[in-house]
Design a protein around this motif. Structure first.
Motif, short mmCIF file in Angstrom:
data_model
loop_
_atom_site.label_atom_id
_atom_site.label_comp_id
_atom_site.label_asym_id
_atom_site.label_seq_id
_atom_site.Cartn_x
_atom_site.Cartn_y
_atom_site.Cartn_z
N ARG A 128 0.72 -1.38 -0.07
CA ARG A 128 0.06 0.15 0.17
C ARG A 128 0.69 1.11 -0.11
NH1 ARG A 128 -4.96 2.23 2.63
NH2 ARG A 128 -4.69 4.35 2.24
N THR A 129 1.98 1.39 0.86
CA THR A 129 2.64 2.54 0.94
C THR A 129 3.94 2.52 0.24
OG1 THR A 129 3.76 1.67 2.99
CG2 THR A 129 1.79 2.67 3.40
N GLY A 130 4.72 1.42 -0.31
CA GLY A 130 6.11 1.31 -0.67
C GLY A 130 6.78 1.33 0.29
N ALA A 131 6.83 1.36 1.74
CA ALA A 131 7.65 1.24 2.58
C ALA A 131 8.50 -0.19 2.68
CB ALA A 131 7.07 1.46 3.90
N GLY A 132 9.58 -0.05 2.98
CA GLY A 132 10.41 -1.25 3.36
C GLY A 132 10.25 -1.73 4.67
N ILE A 133 9.89 -3.06 4.93
CA ILE A 133 9.77 -3.72 6.18
C ILE A 133 10.76 -4.71 6.65
CG2 ILE A 133 7.86 -5.43 7.25
CD1 ILE A 133 6.59 -2.93 6.25
N GLY A 134 10.88 -4.44 8.12
CA GLY A 134 11.95 -5.20 8.73
C GLY A 134 11.27 -6.08 9.68
N LEU A 135 11.44 -7.22 9.98
CA LEU A 135 10.98 -8.26 10.87
C LEU A 135 12.01 -8.43 12.01
CD1 LEU A 135 9.14 -10.92 8.44
CD2 LEU A 135 8.26 -8.75 9.46
N ASP A 136 11.17 -8.08 13.24
CA ASP A 136 12.19 -8.42 14.27
C ASP A 136 11.63 -9.61 15.34
OD1 ASP A 136 13.42 -8.48 16.82
OD2 ASP A 136 13.76 -6.05 16.88
N GLU A 137 10.39 -8.99 16.17
CA GLU A 137 9.68 -9.88 16.83
C GLU A 137 9.05 -10.97 16.32
OE1 GLU A 137 9.37 -5.71 19.07
OE2 GLU A 137 9.32 -6.66 16.88
N THR A 138 8.56 -10.81 14.89
CA THR A 138 8.08 -12.07 14.36
C THR A 138 9.11 -13.11 14.25
OG1 THR A 138 6.85 -10.35 12.89
CG2 THR A 138 7.18 -12.63 11.95
N LEU A 139 10.18 -12.82 14.04
CA LEU A 139 11.52 -13.85 14.12
C LEU A 139 11.31 -14.90 15.33
CD1 LEU A 139 14.37 -11.95 12.40
CD2 LEU A 139 12.26 -13.08 11.26
N GLN A 140 10.93 -14.36 16.56
CA GLN A 140 11.06 -15.07 17.67
C GLN A 140 9.78 -15.85 17.96
OE1 GLN A 140 11.68 -11.54 20.27
NE2 GLN A 140 13.09 -10.87 18.67
#
Length: 306
Positions: free
Chosen positions: A199-211
């Motif tokens: 929707r926004t074109g923003a880059g996403i980083g995953l952190d808590e999801t990995l845990q």
């Protein structure tokens, strides 16, 4: 795995924080953890840190301590807690090189004046900014103020799952995304991250999801970075596998701290040099401590029956 260690010493450490850390409803004033020291039959010595992070680790320090005691006494374990597995892998590897801990970028929080004070101490054009701790309108104002003040500054934002959908949309549509590397965990519902990127074109980083123990790596358009906290994920091989899979999709990886003591940070720094040599680790957490060194209390020594 433990066939060549001769004795093991378990110690508990405590280290005071400058100001309390707030993790959701939890507030901590001291960091507590364990040091494990292994003496091997060939004369080598290895040392690791076991430090579950309240509010993030599934296991408590008491549970981790009981498990490592049972393990060292020869009681079989179905699966080690992540903090225990990380500490054991470090101890089995020996001692980390005694190199300076230098974070690739500073961690910003607070108001504009405080952020500028931190930036003035670092010769860098990249910083990580904590967001979603005030209103979305205030976040937008702070981000734009920082970017306008330094036209060369780039930011990595970290929301720690602090926004609902409409709040994230508001922030991302009112800042210059060309100067935002990515936004870590923007949404309370992390399953919407791919839609947010679309929707926004923003880059996403995953952190808590990995845990999440059920997490399995999968690429989506807009995924820019995996923020890997080794002491929350467990065995070194888990971290190495994530890095390998992400790099195959041109997704960057940053090894990051979970407020370990300086010794734990030395190990994460060592892992970063091995697994992500082209990406500076996120280790700017030592400044959170009011004491330079941890206070250590030896608990027990275990003998291994060879």
């Amino acid at each position: 795995m433990l066939c060549n260690w001769q004795s093991a010493t378990l110690s508990r450490y405590t280290q005071a924080l400058h100001t309390p850390l707030q993790f959701g409803p939890l507030q901590i004033t001291h960091r507590h953890g364990l040091y494990l020291e292994l003496h091997f039959t060939d004369g080598r010595v290895g040392r690791g840190e076991i430090a579950p992070l309240p509010g993030f680790s599934d296991e408590t320090l008491e549970q981790a301590e009981q498990q490592i005691r049972d393990y060292l006494q020869g009681h079989a374990q179905r699966k080690l807690y992540p903090s225990v597995a990380f500490g054991m892998d470090c101890a089995m590897a020996g001692f980390p090189p005694n190199s300076p801990i230098v974070s690739g970028y500073p961690l910003l929080n607070g108001d504009f004046a405080h952020c500028q004070q931190i930036l003035s101490l670092h010769n860098t054009k990249l910083a990580k900014l904590k967001v979603a701790r005030q209103s979305p309108k205030q976040d937008v104002a702070l981000i734009n103020q920082l970017l306008e003040h330094d036209p060369e500054l780039r930011l990595r934002l970290d929301a720690n799952r602090g926004w609902i959908w409409n709040q994230a949309i508001y922030v991302l549509e009112n800042i210059d995304l060309s100067r935002i590397d990515y936004i870590e965990e923007p949404l309370m519902n992390s399953q919407q991250c791919a839609l947010l990127a679309q929707r926004t074109g923003a880059g996403i980083g995953l952190d808590e999801t990995l845990q999440d123990s059920s997490y399995r790596y999968h690429y989506f358009e807009g995924l820019r970075c995996l923020v890997i906290k080794p002491s929350l994920l467990g065995p070194w091989r888990v971290c190495a596998n994530l890095v390998e899979q992400a790099h195959a999709d041109q997704v960057s990886c940053v090894l990051s701290s979970a407020y370990e003591s300086e010794f734990g940070l030395q190990w994460i720094n060592t892992m970063a040099k091995q697994y992500t040599p082209d990406q500076a680790p996120g280790l700017d957490t030592l400044k959170a401590f009011s004491e330079q060194a941890a206070n250590i209390e030896e608990l027990e020594t275990f003998q291994h029956k060879l």
